[in-house]
Design an enzyme around this catalytic site. Structure first.
Site, PDB file in Angstrom:
ATOM      1  CG  HIS A 268      -1.799   1.185   1.383  1.00  0.00           C
ATOM      2  ND1 HIS A 268      -3.122   1.165   1.031  1.00  0.00           N
ATOM      3  CD2 HIS A 268      -1.563   2.448   1.847  1.00  0.00           C
ATOM      4  CE1 HIS A 268      -3.658   2.365   1.255  1.00  0.00           C
ATOM      5  NE2 HIS A 268      -2.735   3.157   1.757  1.00  0.00           N
ATOM      6  CD  GLU A 269       1.618   3.625   3.775  1.00  0.00           C
ATOM      7  OE1 GLU A 269       1.839   4.732   3.245  1.00  0.00           O
ATOM      8  OE2 GLU A 269       0.566   3.368   4.401  1.00  0.00           O
ATOM      9  CG  HIS A 272       0.314   6.309  -0.420  1.00  0.00           C
ATOM     10  ND1 HIS A 272      -0.698   7.031  -0.998  1.00  0.00           N
ATOM     11  CD2 HIS A 272      -0.256   5.625   0.610  1.00  0.00           C
ATOM     12  CE1 HIS A 272      -1.839   6.808  -0.335  1.00  0.00           C
ATOM     13  NE2 HIS A 272      -1.603   5.954   0.636  1.00  0.00           N
ATOM     14  CD  GLU A 298      -5.740   5.657   0.708  1.00  0.00           C
ATOM     15  OE1 GLU A 298      -4.786   6.448   0.853  1.00  0.00           O
ATOM     16  OE2 GLU A 298      -5.868   4.624   1.398  1.00  0.00           O
TER      17      GLU A 298
HETATM   18 MG    MG Z   1      -3.075   5.371   2.270  1.00  0.00          MG
END
Ligand code: MG
Length: 504
Positions: A268-269, A272, A298
């Site tokens: 997830h990160e 980003h 997101e």
């Molecule tokens: Mg996030």
């Protein structure tokens, strides 16, 4: 005009420098700082933040924007500028007017009220007692109403609040998309609840943290996380922060008895981080080298975490290596059982622990309550009751106390109202983009099965990351997909994926 533009870029470089320093102080705070450093660190951070606020609201920007022909009717400024320069002018116009419209006294009042509210919230959550937090939240709602009035809106005061995080989106647009989601997801969750539940017991046993980290780093390497420009560390709450165009930090936490937490947290990160590292070279040093919105940010992290990371193709590549790393824990567990386990759906009370299907329902709940609070259709004192009602309607379960209901999230105590919708909008945009990506890379799953992630990243770089803040979220969505924001691709994706997993 050229001189005015050059001056804007010069001022922006100073602002970006301060932003980077502030981010580094924040990163160190959460990763390395000894406990007692906190007081002086708060002073240091507040000092840099106020310097940067002064720079952003420098009246010189007003003169420069005039010279460049920017106005409320024409925020892009003079047509003789290049397209990218006009987009920079628009971003400066937006920031300058947004920041100067809010009186300093209100900013100070916000800081004062929320710093107390956050510590009260921590205590109230511990005691699961909303009545302690209630007077503080009443003040916060009132301050947000004042803020909305200063920022300005046409239809609903919530428009002004949400615009801070998701530029130029309206409450009505969000409500439409969330209605589509609600109508599709509530029955899907009901069907899943009635189906045979998948076994996840093998995920919930000791997985040595060092091995989790080793595997997580191998995944980062494989998907193209550039260790020359980014790094992974540990913190209590995972986050991504940007120190500079070639320096992005991500963090994770390792739970010994829940291997999926760090695993999907890292992916997830990384999503980003890819975004932050992918802005166009030409935007360096300016505010266009920044995210388009929180929702688009997101969309990238959730794409990597859910669409890629929780997909069959991804695990057909990584499972042999994962099983080799954890032979005892996964003995007798085939890839199909593993795939189903990491995609288990079950309505639960806590948002941050929610699965891919129920997560957006948690967001819709918060959106409905925030919209009513700001529209003065709901009083803070009636919030716990309203939370119960919404939770029953959306998830089919009700909190067993304030801590697992109205007190669970930190956002309101920090003063943020209008932030929550961006999480679910991320899912929506993400699957709209995925539909286009699959059209243009038809053998996407085959590539993932072979561990070829570079074409995916290249597509995202070109189509999403590079544009930074030069587009509004809706312009970006239209440009990539040819369509406005729509819940349909996300809904179709969930239906297909979970009807298969639960044999519906
Ligand atoms: Mg996030």
């Amino acid at each position: 005009m050229d001189k005015a533009l050059e001056r804007i870029k010069e001022l922006d470089r100073e602002i970006r420098t301060l932003n980077g320093i502030e981010a580094l102080l924040g990163w160190d705070h959460h990763v390395y700082m000894p406990e007692r450093g906190v007081h002086q660190r708060s002073e240091q951070t507040a000092y840099i933040a106020s310097l940067s606020h002064q720079k952003v609201t420098n009246p010189e920007f007003g003169d420069l924007l005039d010279k460049l022909g920017a106005s409320a009717e024409n925020p892009l400024g003079s047509k003789s500028l290049s397209d990218d320069d006009r987009r920079l002018v628009r971003a400066v116009y937006r920031d300058f007017h947004q920041q100067t419209r809010v009186p300093g006294s209100l900013v100070e009042e916000f800081a004062r009220v929320t710093s107390i509210a956050q510590s009260v919230w921590t205590e109230a959550r511990k005691k699961s007692d909303f009545s302690l937090f209630r007077p503080h939240l009443e003040k916060i709602v009132d301050l947000n109403l004042q803020l909305a009035d200063h920022l300005g809106y046409t239809a609903h005061p919530y428009d002004a609040l949400v615009d801070q995080y998701e530029p130029e989106i309206t409450t009505a647009q969000i409500a439409t998309v969330f209605r589509q989601l609600r109508e599709a997801l509530v029955p899907l969750v009901r069907d899943i609840k009635a189906a045979k539940q998948v076994d996840t017991s093998f995920l919930r046993q000791p997985y040595p943290v060092e091995l989790q980290e080793q595997f997580g780093r191998a995944v980062l390497d494989a998907i193209g996380f550039d260790s020359q420009r980014a790094r992974l560390d540990r913190s209590v709450h995972p986050f991504t922060t940007t120190i500079g165009v070639d320096d992005v930090r991500i963090t994770t936490r390792y739970l010994a008895d829940l291997v999926t937490s760090s695993l999907f947290g890292i992916v997830h990160e990384a999503g980003h981080a890819f975004y932050e590292l992918g802005f166009a070279e030409g935007f360096r040093g300016t505010r266009l080298a920044d995210a388009c919105s929180l929702g688009i940010h997101e969309s990238m992290s959730r794409f990597w975490e859910n669409v890629i990371g929780r997909g069959r193709a991804f695990w057909s590549h990584f499972y042999p290596q994962f099983k080799e790393t954890f032979p005892d824990q996964l003995s007798g567990v085939d890839i199909e059982a593993f795939y189903k386990a990491i995609n288990r759906v079950e309505p639960s009370l806590i948002r941050v622990e929610a699965d891919e299907v129920t997560y957006s329902l948690h967001i819709i709940l918060r959106f409905e309550l925030e919209r009513m609070l700001i529209g003065k259709e709901l009083k803070v004192k009636d919030l716990p009751h309203a939370w119960h009602e919404q939770s029953r309607d959306l998830l089919g379960i009700v909190p067993d106390g304030d801590a697992s209901g109205v007190l669970q999230d930190i956002h309101w105590s920090g003063g943020s109202i209008g932030y929550f919708p961006t999480y679910a909008l991320g899912n929506v945009y993400g699957l709209q983009f995925t539909a286009k990506l699959r059209e243009q890379i038809p053998d996407l799953d085959t590539k993932v099965r072979h561990g070829e992630f570079a074409p995916i990243k290249a597509w995202l770089d070109t189509n999403v990351h590079a544009h930074g803040r030069s587009r509004t979220p809706q312009e970006l969505c239209q440009q990539i997909t040819g369509n406005p924001m729509s819940a349909e691709p996300f809904v179709n994706y969930l239906k297909t994926k979970y009807r298969d997993i639960y044999d519906l």
